[in-house]
Scaffold this motif. Structure first.
Motif, mmCIF file in Angstrom:
data_model
loop_
_atom_site.group_PDB
_atom_site.id
_atom_site.type_symbol
_atom_site.label_atom_id
_atom_site.label_comp_id
_atom_site.label_asym_id
_atom_site.label_seq_id
_atom_site.Cartn_x
_atom_site.Cartn_y
_atom_site.Cartn_z
ATOM 1 N N ARG A 118 0.022 5.310 21.302
ATOM 2 C CA ARG A 118 0.254 6.178 20.142
ATOM 3 C C ARG A 118 1.337 5.585 19.235
ATOM 4 N NH1 ARG A 118 -2.087 10.745 19.468
ATOM 5 N NH2 ARG A 118 -3.298 11.723 21.136
ATOM 6 N N THR A 119 2.354 4.999 19.839
ATOM 7 C CA THR A 119 3.370 4.308 19.040
ATOM 8 C C THR A 119 2.758 3.128 18.315
ATOM 9 O OG1 THR A 119 5.073 4.969 20.643
ATOM 10 C CG2 THR A 119 5.629 3.181 19.125
ATOM 11 N N ALA A 120 1.857 2.413 18.992
ATOM 12 C CA ALA A 120 1.182 1.278 18.363
ATOM 13 C C ALA A 120 0.378 1.711 17.136
ATOM 14 C CB ALA A 120 0.272 0.580 19.369
ATOM 15 N N LEU A 121 -0.234 2.892 17.207
ATOM 16 C CA LEU A 121 -0.949 3.411 16.030
ATOM 17 C C LEU A 121 -0.010 3.518 14.835
ATOM 18 C CD1 LEU A 121 -3.017 6.329 17.663
ATOM 19 C CD2 LEU A 121 -3.921 4.136 16.878
ATOM 20 N N ASP A 122 1.205 3.967 15.069
ATOM 21 C CA ASP A 122 2.181 4.129 13.989
ATOM 22 C C ASP A 122 2.617 2.794 13.401
ATOM 23 O OD1 ASP A 122 2.159 6.886 14.348
ATOM 24 O OD2 ASP A 122 3.902 6.876 15.687
ATOM 25 N N HIS A 123 2.508 1.727 14.193
ATOM 26 C CA HIS A 123 2.975 0.404 13.745
ATOM 27 C C HIS A 123 1.840 -0.479 13.249
ATOM 28 C CE1 HIS A 123 7.298 0.410 14.920
ATOM 29 N NE2 HIS A 123 6.895 1.405 15.695
ATOM 30 N N THR A 124 0.658 0.082 13.112
ATOM 31 C CA THR A 124 -0.476 -0.672 12.584
ATOM 32 C C THR A 124 -0.544 -0.499 11.077
ATOM 33 O OG1 THR A 124 -1.685 -0.262 14.645
ATOM 34 C CG2 THR A 124 -2.959 -1.064 12.769
ATOM 35 N N ALA A 125 -0.625 -1.608 10.366
ATOM 36 C CA ALA A 125 -0.674 -1.576 8.904
ATOM 37 C C ALA A 125 -2.020 -1.043 8.423
ATOM 38 C CB ALA A 125 -0.445 -2.980 8.359
ATOM 39 N N PRO A 126 -2.080 -0.512 7.211
ATOM 40 C CA PRO A 126 -3.376 -0.109 6.652
ATOM 41 C C PRO A 126 -4.367 -1.267 6.693
ATOM 42 C CG PRO A 126 -1.588 0.706 5.289
ATOM 43 C CD PRO A 126 -0.955 -0.197 6.310
ATOM 44 N N GLY A 127 -5.583 -0.972 7.147
ATOM 45 C CA GLY A 127 -6.599 -2.005 7.307
ATOM 46 C C GLY A 127 -6.501 -2.746 8.625
ATOM 47 N N GLY A 128 -5.455 -2.442 9.405
ATOM 48 C CA GLY A 128 -5.206 -3.165 10.644
ATOM 49 C C GLY A 128 -6.036 -2.687 11.815
ATOM 50 N N LEU A 129 -6.023 -3.501 12.873
ATOM 51 C CA LEU A 129 -6.828 -3.255 14.069
ATOM 52 C C LEU A 129 -5.924 -3.123 15.287
ATOM 53 C CD1 LEU A 129 -9.853 -3.265 15.190
ATOM 54 C CD2 LEU A 129 -9.415 -5.660 15.779
#
Length: 204
Positions: free
Chosen positions: A125-136
């Motif tokens: 869930r933290t990783a979701l917050d650190h993913t840039a727009p368009g990111g995977l």
């Protein structure tokens, strides 16, 4: 049997102390399958081990930050990166306590699993917050174990891994959520079909 009082830091230091510093240099098949067509940007690997995946990404032009809990793993990975002639930023984190700063176009967690209990869902869930727009965000977990495995607990299916992250925040879509089969060689030369649980999430 693992000592209930053993810390994750001690467990993983012992794990890598027992391993060769030099790995086979082969990246994970799931990583290659899902990222080789992407335009390189900023990448983060959670649980980099000896660094094969991080080195492969760096060679393809990604700006890579690679994280592990084990100082020994990071020492091995750093030496592997140096031999490969690539620059990687290595950071030591207990991901249940701290997380690398910034936003990333790709976050990879390949077999971020442990025989010790830890809160993977919160890390993801933290990783979701650190993913840039368009990111995977690409999560690969052990699915079906080989017949010789002594793993003490059942593995999660891809849908079960995904369920630990639901409800997904607004602006996320599931690109892939399936088991991917492969043949694995055993310690005595035997072979068995195993599977990996793969979840790929895209931030819109």
């Amino acid at each position: 049997m693992h000592n209930a009082e053993q810390t994750p830091e001690c467990f993983w230091e012992s794990h890598y102390d027992a391993m060769s510093p030099v790995s086979n240099g082969i990246p994970g098949k799931i990583l290659v399958r899902f990222t080789e067509g992407l335009t390189p940007g900023n990448a983060l690997e959670l649980g980099c081990g000896r660094g094969d995946d991080a080195v492969w990404l760096a060679r393809r032009g990604w700006q890579v930050t690679a994280v592990d809990l084990s100082h020994r793993a990071l020492e091995y990975a750093s030496a592997n990166a140096e031999r490969a002639g690539v620059h990687i930023t290595f950071e030591c984190h207990d991901l249940t306590q701290s997380f690398p700063a910034g936003k990333y176009d790709l976050i990879v967690a390949s077999f971020l699993e442990s025989p010790l209990d830890f809160d993977r869902a919160t890390i993801f869930r933290t990783a979701l917050d650190h993913t840039a727009p368009g990111g995977l965000l690409l999560i690969t977990s052990h699915g079906k174990a080989p017949s010789w495995s002594k793993h003490p607990r059942p593995f999660l299916s891809a849908s079960e891994v995904l369920a630990t992250l639901k409800p997904l925040p607004q602006g996320w879509k599931v690109e892939f959520c399936e088991e991917v089969s492969r043949v694995m060689a055993g310690p005595e030369g035997q072979q068995d079909e195993v599977s990996d649980s793969v979840v790929a999430l895209r931030r819109e």
